[in-house]
Design a protein around this motif. Structure first.
Motif, mmCIF file in Angstrom:
data_model
loop_
_atom_site.group_PDB
_atom_site.id
_atom_site.type_symbol
_atom_site.label_atom_id
_atom_site.label_comp_id
_atom_site.label_asym_id
_atom_site.label_seq_id
_atom_site.Cartn_x
_atom_site.Cartn_y
_atom_site.Cartn_z
ATOM 1 N N LEU A 35 -9.443 4.317 -11.144
ATOM 2 C CA LEU A 35 -8.136 3.759 -10.797
ATOM 3 C C LEU A 35 -8.156 2.268 -11.095
ATOM 4 O O LEU A 35 -8.966 1.518 -10.528
ATOM 5 N N LEU A 36 -7.276 1.851 -11.983
ATOM 6 C CA LEU A 36 -7.156 0.433 -12.335
ATOM 7 C C LEU A 36 -5.921 -0.099 -11.625
ATOM 8 O O LEU A 36 -4.800 0.260 -11.966
ATOM 9 N N LEU A 37 -6.147 -0.941 -10.631
ATOM 10 C CA LEU A 37 -5.068 -1.406 -9.762
ATOM 11 C C LEU A 37 -4.603 -2.795 -10.179
ATOM 12 O O LEU A 37 -5.356 -3.768 -10.090
ATOM 13 N N GLY A 94 6.380 -0.322 -6.620
ATOM 14 C CA GLY A 94 5.077 0.290 -6.839
ATOM 15 C C GLY A 94 5.213 1.199 -8.049
ATOM 16 O O GLY A 94 6.290 1.752 -8.298
ATOM 17 N N ALA A 95 4.150 1.359 -8.825
ATOM 18 C CA ALA A 95 4.229 2.186 -10.026
ATOM 19 C C ALA A 95 2.845 2.678 -10.411
ATOM 20 O O ALA A 95 1.832 2.091 -10.020
ATOM 21 N N ALA A 96 2.812 3.768 -11.176
ATOM 22 C CA ALA A 96 1.531 4.327 -11.626
ATOM 23 C C ALA A 96 1.713 5.059 -12.944
ATOM 24 O O ALA A 96 2.791 5.574 -13.246
ATOM 25 N N ILE A 104 0.833 -1.204 0.000
ATOM 26 C CA ILE A 104 0.000 0.000 0.000
ATOM 27 C C ILE A 104 0.867 1.254 0.000
ATOM 28 O O ILE A 104 0.602 2.212 -0.738
ATOM 29 N N LYS A 105 1.917 1.265 0.798
ATOM 30 C CA LYS A 105 2.807 2.429 0.860
ATOM 31 C C LYS A 105 3.461 2.682 -0.490
ATOM 32 O O LYS A 105 3.584 3.843 -0.927
ATOM 33 N N MET A 106 3.905 1.635 -1.164
ATOM 34 C CA MET A 106 4.566 1.797 -2.459
ATOM 35 C C MET A 106 3.588 2.277 -3.521
ATOM 36 O O MET A 106 3.898 3.187 -4.306
ATOM 37 N N ALA A 107 2.398 1.670 -3.559
ATOM 38 C CA ALA A 107 1.399 2.087 -4.547
ATOM 39 C C ALA A 107 0.971 3.528 -4.310
ATOM 40 O O ALA A 107 0.852 4.317 -5.261
ATOM 41 N N ILE A 129 -3.558 4.099 -13.831
ATOM 42 C CA ILE A 129 -3.201 2.676 -13.746
ATOM 43 C C ILE A 129 -2.092 2.566 -12.709
ATOM 44 O O ILE A 129 -1.064 3.237 -12.824
ATOM 45 N N ALA A 130 -2.299 1.765 -11.686
ATOM 46 C CA ALA A 130 -1.295 1.614 -10.630
ATOM 47 C C ALA A 130 -1.022 0.136 -10.385
ATOM 48 O O ALA A 130 -1.822 -0.730 -10.746
ATOM 49 N N ALA A 131 0.120 -0.148 -9.779
ATOM 50 C CA ALA A 131 0.495 -1.531 -9.486
ATOM 51 C C ALA A 131 1.392 -1.572 -8.266
ATOM 52 O O ALA A 131 2.149 -0.634 -8.004
ATOM 53 N N ALA A 132 1.291 -2.656 -7.528
ATOM 54 C CA ALA A 132 2.186 -2.901 -6.398
ATOM 55 C C ALA A 132 2.365 -4.398 -6.255
ATOM 56 O O ALA A 132 1.408 -5.165 -6.390
#
Length: 346
Positions: free
Chosen positions: A90-92, A193-195, A66-69, A157-160
């Protein structure tokens, strides 16, 4: 090119080599890594090498994801004040549910916890895409619909993800997938984490990275299969992405992939491209950011797009038309065609 291209207008990154996008992309450009001994030991009694994200506190598990995302998303929001979370889907992107050692037991709760961490609520069309490596391509497909059919102004668009989890590492080591003191044909695990900020393409007089084509396939001879590899799934995905972009393979000037060290995926990438390539080339670069940040699971695709954007903006890319492809261990494959639209250029 595609009638429905997508513009990548913002990026955010948190990796083992940088806590923001400029730092991460600069490190990857310079081929720097942060591979160090982890707290995990292999079956030979040696410490497993990994690429850990050095946050200000020693968070683990879901909390660290969660912190990284959140940090990556906040980087995007901070760089574009026009984004209104309530009006932005938001597409996780997360790891596959089947992955051994997955620390997220409830995707919906994880999404709610992420919103709470950010202090923001996103559009009702937000969703979790638990598809591993190919998740970013699936997310871009959904983003296309949200932007062009539902007229959303922005899509995030986010990812973790993290592979630095004991059961996950044990599984990969048992299957001789992990780089250890006893196995040289394996990958170095990491986390990140990335977005991305994605918008519909309008008649903008500005430089921008565009996604023109998306393609998908399924490889029957996946990494756990005993069937002979012919790269059928990846070949289908690449052909579909080229058709979607409305172009031929001759336009591609280099490619970027999620390859992280295993011979299987190098062989697959080579086979697939040889089956569609009909152009005489003097050189054809292959980029794989995992060389610097390790195998980061569902985040890899988002990192790849961010690296392309930085390379095109700063003028060190190997061309303006790029193939990007990804693959999951279960055989799912995806391909994307990117183009750099420069003002006064092509």
């Amino acid at each position: 090119m595609s009638a429905l291209p997508l513009a990548i207008t913002g990026v955010g990154l948190v990796t083992g080599v940088g806590l923001n996008a400029p730092a991460t992309c600069a490190a990857i450009r310079c081929a720097l890594d942060n591979f160090q001994e982890t707290r995990f030991m292999d079956n030979g009694g040696e410490w497993i090498m990994g690429c850990e994200v050095p946050l200000e506190q020693p968070w683990r598990g879901k909390t660290k994801l969660i912190k990284m995302a959140a940090a990556a998303i906040n980087e995007c929001l901070g760089n574009n004040k026009q984004i209104v979370p309530k009006a932005t889907p938001l597409l996780l992107c997360l790891s596959e549910h089947e992955r051994i050692g997955r620390v997220i037991d409830d995707d919906n709760q994880f999404f709610l916890d992420l919103q709470e961490e950010l202090g923001a609520e996103f559009h009702e069309k937000s969703r979790v895409i638990a598809r591993g490596h190919v998740a970013v391509a699936v997310a871009l497909k959904h983003a296309r619909q949200l932007l062009y059919e539902l007229k959303a102004k922005h899509v995030l668009i986010a990812a973790a993800d993290s592979l630095l989890v004991a059961p996950t590492l044990s599984h990969y080591e048992e299957n001789e997938r992990l780089l250890t003191s006893q196995n040289s044909n394996g990958f170095i695990p990491g986390e990140a984490g990335a977005a991305l900020v994605v918008e519909a393409v309008h008649a903008k007089q500005e430089n921008q990275l565009l996604c023109h084509g998306l393609g998908f396939g399924v490889e029957k001879a996946h990494v756990y299969s005993e069937e002979p590899l012919r790269a059928d799934g990846l070949t289908v995905a690449i052909k579909e992405s080229l058709n979607d972009a409305g172009c031929g393979e001759s336009i591609i000037e280099f490619k970027i992939t999620d390859i992280s060290g295993e011979q299987y995926y190098f062989k697959e990438a080579s086979l697939a491209f040889s089956r569609i390539d009909r152009t005489k080339r003097e050189a054809f670069d292959i980029w794989h950011p995992a060389d610097c940040i390790g195998e980061v699971g569902a985040v890899m695709g988002v990192v790849m797009v961010a690296v392309l954007k930085a390379a095109c903006e700063k003028g060190y890319s190997k061309g303006n038309h790029i193939l990007a492809h990804l693959g999951n261990d279960d055989g799912k494959r995806s391909s994307m065609i990117f183009g750099w639209q420069a003002v006064g250029g092509n």
